[in-house]
Scaffold this active site. Sequence first.
Site, PDB file in Angstrom:
ATOM      1  N   ASN A 158       5.437  -5.276  12.154  1.00 34.20           N
ATOM      2  CA  ASN A 158       3.972  -5.450  12.103  1.00 34.20           C
ATOM      3  C   ASN A 158       3.264  -6.533  12.264  1.00 34.20           C
ATOM      4  OD1 ASN A 158       3.741  -2.909  10.611  1.00 34.20           O
ATOM      5  ND2 ASN A 158       3.384  -3.410   8.512  1.00 34.20           N
ATOM      6  N   LYS A 218      -5.089   2.650  -2.814  1.00 30.85           N
ATOM      7  CA  LYS A 218      -3.950   1.754  -3.173  1.00 30.85           C
ATOM      8  C   LYS A 218      -3.986   1.087  -4.498  1.00 30.85           C
ATOM      9  CE  LYS A 218      -3.180   1.327   1.621  1.00 30.85           C
ATOM     10  NZ  LYS A 218      -3.272   0.949   3.178  1.00 30.85           N
TER      11      LYS A 218
HETATM   12  N1  CTP Z   1       3.219  -3.350   0.785  1.00 32.71           N
HETATM   13  C1  CTP Z   1       4.181  -3.693   0.070  1.00 32.71           C
HETATM   14  N2  CTP Z   1       5.284  -3.089   0.525  1.00 32.71           N
HETATM   15  C2  CTP Z   1       5.113  -2.230   1.473  1.00 32.71           C
HETATM   16  C3  CTP Z   1       4.260  -1.732   1.992  1.00 32.71           C
HETATM   17  C4  CTP Z   1       2.912  -2.469   1.504  1.00 32.71           C
HETATM   18  O1  CTP Z   1       4.324  -4.531  -0.729  1.00 32.71           O
HETATM   19  N3  CTP Z   1       6.462  -1.299   1.737  1.00 32.71           N
HETATM   20  C5  CTP Z   1       1.734  -3.975   0.203  1.00 32.71           C
HETATM   21  C6  CTP Z   1       1.247  -4.996   1.194  1.00 32.71           C
HETATM   22  O2  CTP Z   1       1.614  -6.205   1.053  1.00 32.71           O
HETATM   23  C7  CTP Z   1      -0.351  -4.741   0.772  1.00 32.71           C
HETATM   24  C8  CTP Z   1      -0.496  -3.399   0.379  1.00 32.71           C
HETATM   25  O3  CTP Z   1       0.639  -2.969   0.141  1.00 32.71           O
HETATM   26  O4  CTP Z   1      -0.813  -5.914  -0.209  1.00 32.71           O
HETATM   27  C9  CTP Z   1      -1.289  -2.606   1.278  1.00 32.71           C
HETATM   28  O5  CTP Z   1      -0.434  -2.261   2.559  1.00 32.71           O
HETATM   29  P1  CTP Z   1      -0.749  -1.515   3.489  1.00 32.71           P
HETATM   30  O6  CTP Z   1       0.105  -1.497   5.039  1.00 32.71           O
HETATM   31  O7  CTP Z   1      -2.187  -1.531   3.946  1.00 32.71           O
HETATM   32  O8  CTP Z   1      -0.462   0.142   2.894  1.00 32.71           O
HETATM   33  P2  CTP Z   1       0.626   0.747   2.543  1.00 32.71           P
HETATM   34  O9  CTP Z   1       1.007   0.882   1.083  1.00 32.71           O
HETATM   35  O10 CTP Z   1       1.737   0.631   3.613  1.00 32.71           O
HETATM   36  O11 CTP Z   1      -0.061   2.223   2.953  1.00 32.71           O
HETATM   37  P3  CTP Z   1      -0.404   2.826   4.592  1.00 32.71           P
HETATM   38  O12 CTP Z   1       0.676   2.016   5.387  1.00 32.71           O
HETATM   39  O13 CTP Z   1      -0.155   4.181   4.431  1.00 32.71           O
HETATM   40  O14 CTP Z   1      -1.786   2.563   4.968  1.00 32.71           O
END
Ligand code: CTP
Length: 397
Positions: free
Chosen positions: A209, A337
């Site tokens: 990412n 979320k």
């Molecule tokens: N996060 C996490 N573990 C994951 C994915 C996300 O702890 N496997 C945490 C990130 O650190 C952040 C929050 O969840 O604080 C949201 O991350 P984001 O990437 O925006 O969302 P996702 O939950 O992954 O959802 P999506 O990718 O569908 O937007």
Amino acid sequence: MLKDKNVILGVTGGIAAYKSVEIASRLRKAGASVHVIMTAGAQNFITPLTFREITGNPVTTTMWGEITNYNVEHIALAQLADVIIVAPATANFIAKAAMGMADDMLTTTLLATKAPIFFAPAMNTNMYENSLTQGNIQKLVDLGWHFIPPATGHLACGTEGKGRMPEPAEIVAFVEENSAMSLDMTGHKVLVTAAGTYEPIDPVRYIGNRSSGKMGYAIAEAAQKRGAEVVLVSGPSALKAPAGVKLIKVETAAQMRDAVMDNCQQADIIIKAAAVADYRVQEVSEHKIKKNDQELVLVLEKNPDILKELGAKKRAGQLLVGFAAETQNLLEYAKDKLEKKNLDMIVANDVSRKDAGFNTDTNLVKLLYRNGTVDELPLMSKHLLADELLNRVLRLK
Ligand code: CTP
């Protein structure tokens, strides 16, 4: 800033010790309760009685004397301290501190405290510039200790140069400015995650990412400066660990999960700024994949959602903050979320903008809370934003 704070003033054996009387007096006028610890050397320059009269508190001169009003004195003083100032700090004393020695009350207190520490070095120019002294200073700076740069001018040894202790007013102003605005996070244990994760495809390639880690590192640094004990779990990042922060480096989401789980119980504030890769390659190739004319198909499996796991096992008194990086429907996705992951606050970030999100120095966010309120912050530097976020986190505590 210093009002009602407990300030330990350490005085070591340099000619500038006489100026420490004025430091004590200024601290007291600023409303602080001042507790002086003198080394044996300092007592050759000035008497404890002077400091006792100025501060109205007993002065500690030895580890072996009668206990005054403290329990186990060195530990009690170390715990009592909101901030410790050592002025003047001689070359010898800096060397002892850098070695972690505990052979008198002042070194022992420094070793036992969690409070921010400020040193005002005062010595001959050559001693100050000697690489041994500079190395010792650097070692302590790397631990997060603050050094107030010495002034240049006439020195007691008859020479001109760098090494004079700054004026008491400057020392007090420096401490006020740098003691991270009231040390309002003292006693808090903060766990921060930062940067992206790398999920290996083979020994050479990865899926990852975008994330520089700037936001998470800024939060860790700000919390540490405000007196918190900070653990920073970071994916790959070019940034240097902020001084005084315990850095745990990881690569993959699975490693980040393990590091977070190992450290989450102790933390009362958890801020998940990391951009965790949601998927990993199911079968990581042991050797470098060679190209051929066919398409390459990678099967991805889901990574653990670390934040969701934290939300599910959140204990009473623990505060959980997440980030939502979105390119559309910012508020809607962020709210979702916040609820699904059982967060107390979510920082919603529109990463489609040029001045916000990945690898920028500024950020533009909206903060969402459980009660449905939304706090829109103006565009600001990530450092300023870090402090604004922490201000709001503390209000929720
Ligand atoms: N996060 C996490 N573990 C994951 C994915 C996300 O702890 N496997 C945490 C990130 O650190 C952040 C929050 O969840 O604080 C949201 O991350 P984001 O990437 O925006 O969302 P996702 O939950 O992954 O959802 P999506 O990718 O569908 O937007």
